[in-house]
Design an enzyme around this catalytic site. Structure first.
Site, PDB file in Angstrom:
ATOM      1  N   TYR A 105      81.149  96.109  48.079  1.00 57.27           N
ATOM      2  CA  TYR A 105      80.277  96.062  49.411  1.00 57.27           C
ATOM      3  C   TYR A 105      81.519  95.731  50.162  1.00 57.27           C
ATOM      4  CZ  TYR A 105      77.538  92.569  46.348  1.00 57.27           C
ATOM      5  OH  TYR A 105      76.850  92.028  45.785  1.00 57.27           O
TER       6      TYR A 105
ATOM      7  N   SER B  17      75.677 100.483  42.683  1.00 52.84           N
ATOM      8  CA  SER B  17      75.877 100.438  44.077  1.00 52.84           C
ATOM      9  C   SER B  17      76.087  98.669  42.785  1.00 52.84           C
ATOM     10  CB  SER B  17      75.230 100.009  44.946  1.00 52.84           C
ATOM     11  OG  SER B  17      73.743  98.923  44.368  1.00 52.84           O
ATOM     12  N   ASP B  18      76.662  97.046  44.342  1.00 54.86           N
ATOM     13  CA  ASP B  18      76.754  96.596  43.367  1.00 54.86           C
ATOM     14  C   ASP B  18      76.225  95.563  44.778  1.00 54.86           C
ATOM     15  OD1 ASP B  18      77.850  93.956  43.485  1.00 54.86           O
ATOM     16  OD2 ASP B  18      79.874  94.665  44.219  1.00 54.86           O
ATOM     17  N   TRP B  19      75.168  94.756  43.585  1.00 52.93           N
ATOM     18  CA  TRP B  19      74.396  93.961  43.554  1.00 52.93           C
ATOM     19  C   TRP B  19      73.955  93.692  45.197  1.00 52.93           C
ATOM     20  CZ3 TRP B  19      75.022  95.661  39.514  1.00 52.93           C
ATOM     21  CH2 TRP B  19      74.352  95.488  38.157  1.00 52.93           C
ATOM     22  N   GLY B  20      72.752  93.994  45.774  1.00 59.49           N
ATOM     23  CA  GLY B  20      72.093  93.463  47.140  1.00 59.49           C
ATOM     24  C   GLY B  20      72.389  94.717  48.122  1.00 59.49           C
TER      25      GLY B  20
END
Length: 667
Positions: free
Chosen positions: A263, A299-302
């Protein structure tokens, strides 16, 4: 996929590229966009409610999504049955694209569900930091191979690990899932981990490794984590960006098939100051062009809906376009493929850009053999997962990873003699059966044995991710130190501290105490070490600062950067002339006694300590209706009891909670 293939992509005798291109030509726009999303899926009924705001599994199917991250796992058989049910449901779709099921780490013994999923039915080993303490690539590969076999048995084909970040900022909340501060160790153990999961090359018996977090989390400003806006900045005042990149080069050489950017946003080093997944210079120029990685980038979550650092001014659609331009293939934790389809239909994104990512995602499903047989043998799941042999290997590794820092020359010299009288806190009395007599007070004891957990600042609302993160100060509270000092002044003491971060241990170095640290270990593993049935072989995988004042001066990207550390990186004592003591026999167990000490010490008790107690557990269920159905309850078992109580009983009021604690103490 079928006995008589109707289309070329269904024919297992054809090469993967031919099958990919044939299937791609038959996919609708919605089929393609659904493939590019990877949300959390609720475990259980397909029509049941989703988790964390996501739709039901049925609704995810309708959106053509076929990558699911599963969190719960009450039993191996239950997980296998669920996996088969979602595969069967997806086969009803005309193209029958199989589901890829993923999970975060599950095999570690830890007490922070904000950074990992509890083991449940799986075998239990130390945290990744414990493998860093042992620095044994062969052991790490065997561990990962155990993960592979257990995941395969329940239908999990994608591991959202290992974590290759370097623990160079002492306060960072995610150190326990790293191999430590050293890039060389992280690289060689990470490569061994990937080989254990994937084999020499990805195939039908592999579990894919999604390595994270590119290009290296860890150098966080003020030690804060970029799950939260106040921790979004990664800083490199020591000029060590390349150092954090090194472990990824080794795991790519080992064949890692997927990678996840973090992130965080890099500050002041020439890159665009946006989250890594939004940076074309990071994902395309560095990862793909310079390092030659051609696998899947998820991608990382969210990142589109919650953690879009540096691009807060953009709309959801604009963030999506920027991440795709950066080179992202799949959006973790997101579930709105209809937005992506709309962008294509509006002419804002060519469908050929989707095809680039869809080819990678389909290719992996074919290589894993999911198109040909996505189902698992439910009858074998419970037999294969968490075998006695695997659990014993996990216990032995937990024990070996203990790191001995101080070994006093007195009654508390380790290993201890058996059949002595011990006063205990933070450890179950049952673990001492056949080893020592448990007494009710320090005054009655030959040795006091205390198990502690590294401190953290409680933040966030109960139940939130922030609430679960162990962040902030590394100092133990003054009242805790005073209490331990009083015990150590009364009786020789052994301290064991679970380090998910490098706690300030300085106050304990002047007490009459032998000091051991662990990186995730059961009481059984710990008592084996204390009584000489196993030897502590660990060496500190990170430096232990001497004070928070020194931590504040630390350069976040530089390993071992605190001056005058309490214990240096790589330090670890061994037992003198050690030979293994015999394990206790049934006769030994019958000869030891256990006195009832204080019923529960709520300053140290875990939720599992109270909930699993045959008398106290029913009281909790009685006073807190719906407790057993609390979301993520299984993930909170090793959290402090008082913290879980804040979540579960927050509406009961202070008076009711006080009475509850009194009942539990007297039960």
């Amino acid at each position: 996929m079928t006995d008589t293939p109707q289309y070329p992509y269904q024919n297992a005798s054809l090469d993967v590229e031919t099958r990919v291109e044939d299937l791609l030509s038959r996919m609708t726009l919605e089929d393609k966009t659904g493939l590019m999303f990877h949300p959390v899926s609720a475990f259980g009924e397909i029509d049941g409610p989703g988790v964390f705001g996501s739709p039901s599994t049925r609704r995810l199917f309708e959106k053509r999504i076929n990558h699911f991250n599963v969190l719960q796992a009450p039993t191996a058989r239950g997980l296998a049955e669920w996996a088969n049910s979602v595969q069967k449901e997806w086969r009803k779709h005309p193209l029958g694209i199989p589901v890829t099921i993923s999970t975060d780490p599950r095999h570690s013994f830890g007490n922070n569900p904000g950074t990992a999923i509890l083991a449940g039915p799986f075998s239990q080993w130390p945290e990744t930091l414990g493998f860093g303490a042992l620095d044994d690539p062969d052991l790490t590969e065997r561990f990962a191979d155990t993960i592979r076999r257990e995941y395969l048995a329940v239908g999990i084909r994608l591991a959202l690990h290992p974590q290759l970040d370097l623990a160079t900022e002492p306060r960072w909340a995610r150190a326990s899932s790293t191999f430590g501060q050293d890039a060389g160790i992280a690289g060689r153990l990470g490569a061994a981990y990937v080989r254990g999961l994937q084999g020499k090359q990805l195939g039908g018996e592999s579990v894919t490794a999604m390595v994270k977090h590119f290009p290296g989390g860890g150098p966080q400003k003020d030690g804060e984590d970029p799950h939260f806006s106040y921790g979004r900045e990664q800083v490199y005042p020591g000029g060590m960006f390349e150092y954090h990149l090194e472990p990824f080069k080794e795991v790519f050489a080992a064949g890692a098939s997927q990678v996840m950017p973090y992130y965080g946003m890099p500050m002041g080093i020439g890159y665009e100051e946006v989250g890594f997944a939004f940076s074309r210079a990071i994902v395309t120029d560095l990862l793909r062009d310079q390092l030659g990685f051609d696998g899947i980038v998820c991608s990382d979550w969210g990142i589109l809906s919650g953690t879009f650092w540096g691009v807060e001014h953009l709309t959801y659609e604009e963030r999506m376009l920027k991440a795709l331009d950066a080179g992202i293939d799949q959006f973790g934790g997101e579930f709105r493929p209809e937005i992506l389809a709309k962008l294509v239909r509006n002419g804002q994104l060519p469908e050929s850009r989707l095809d680039l990512s869809v080819r990678r995602l389909l290719r992996e499903k074919f290589v894993l053999g999911l198109f040909d047989n996505p189902f698992v043998d439910v009858e074998r799941a419970d037999v294969t997962v968490g075998t006695a042999e695997a659990r014993e290997d996990g216990l032995k590794t937990q024990a070996a990873a203990h790191t001995l820092l101080i070994n006093n020359e007195g009654a508390n010299h380790l290993p201890l003699q058996k059949n002595i009288n011990v006063y205990i806190e933070g450890v179950e009395a049952a673990a001492f059966a056949g080893r020592a007599n448990v007494v009710a007070s320090p005054a009655e004891a030959d040795v006091a044995i205390l198990r502690l957990v590294a401190p953290w600042e409680q933040r966030g609302k109960p139940g939130s991710i922030e609430f679960f993160m162990h962040a902030g100060s590394l100092d133990f509270p003054d009242e805790r130190i005073t209490r331990i000092r009083a015990i150590a002044a009364q009786v020789p003491t052994v301290l064991d501290i679970y380090l998910d971060r490098p706690a300030i241990l300085t106050p304990f170095t002047t007490m009459n105490a032998s000091l051991v640290v662990n990186f995730g270990a059961t009481d059984e593993a710990f008592t084996r070490v204390v009584f000489g049935e196993a030897e502590p072989k660990g060496k500190l995988p990170l430096q232990i600062p001497s004070s928070m004042e020194e931590v504040l001066k630390n350069l976040p990207d530089v390993p071992g950067d605190t001056a005058n550390p309490a214990f240096e990186y790589g330090f670890g004592l061994r037992y003198d002339n050690w030979t293994a003591a015999p394990a206790p026999t049934d006769e030994d167990r019958a000869l030891t006694t256990v006195q009832q000490a204080n019923r529960f010490d709520f300053s140290t008790a875990t939720f599992a300590d109270v909930m699993d107690d045959p008398t106290a557990g029913p009281i909790l269920v009685e006073v807190i209706p719906g407790l057993e159905k609390l979301p993520m309850l299984d993930m909170m078992r090793n959290m402090a009891f008082t913290h879980v109580l804040d979540i579960a009983a927050g509406d009961l009021g202070a008076e009711t909670i006080t009475k509850l604690k009194d009942r539990l103490t007297d039960s």
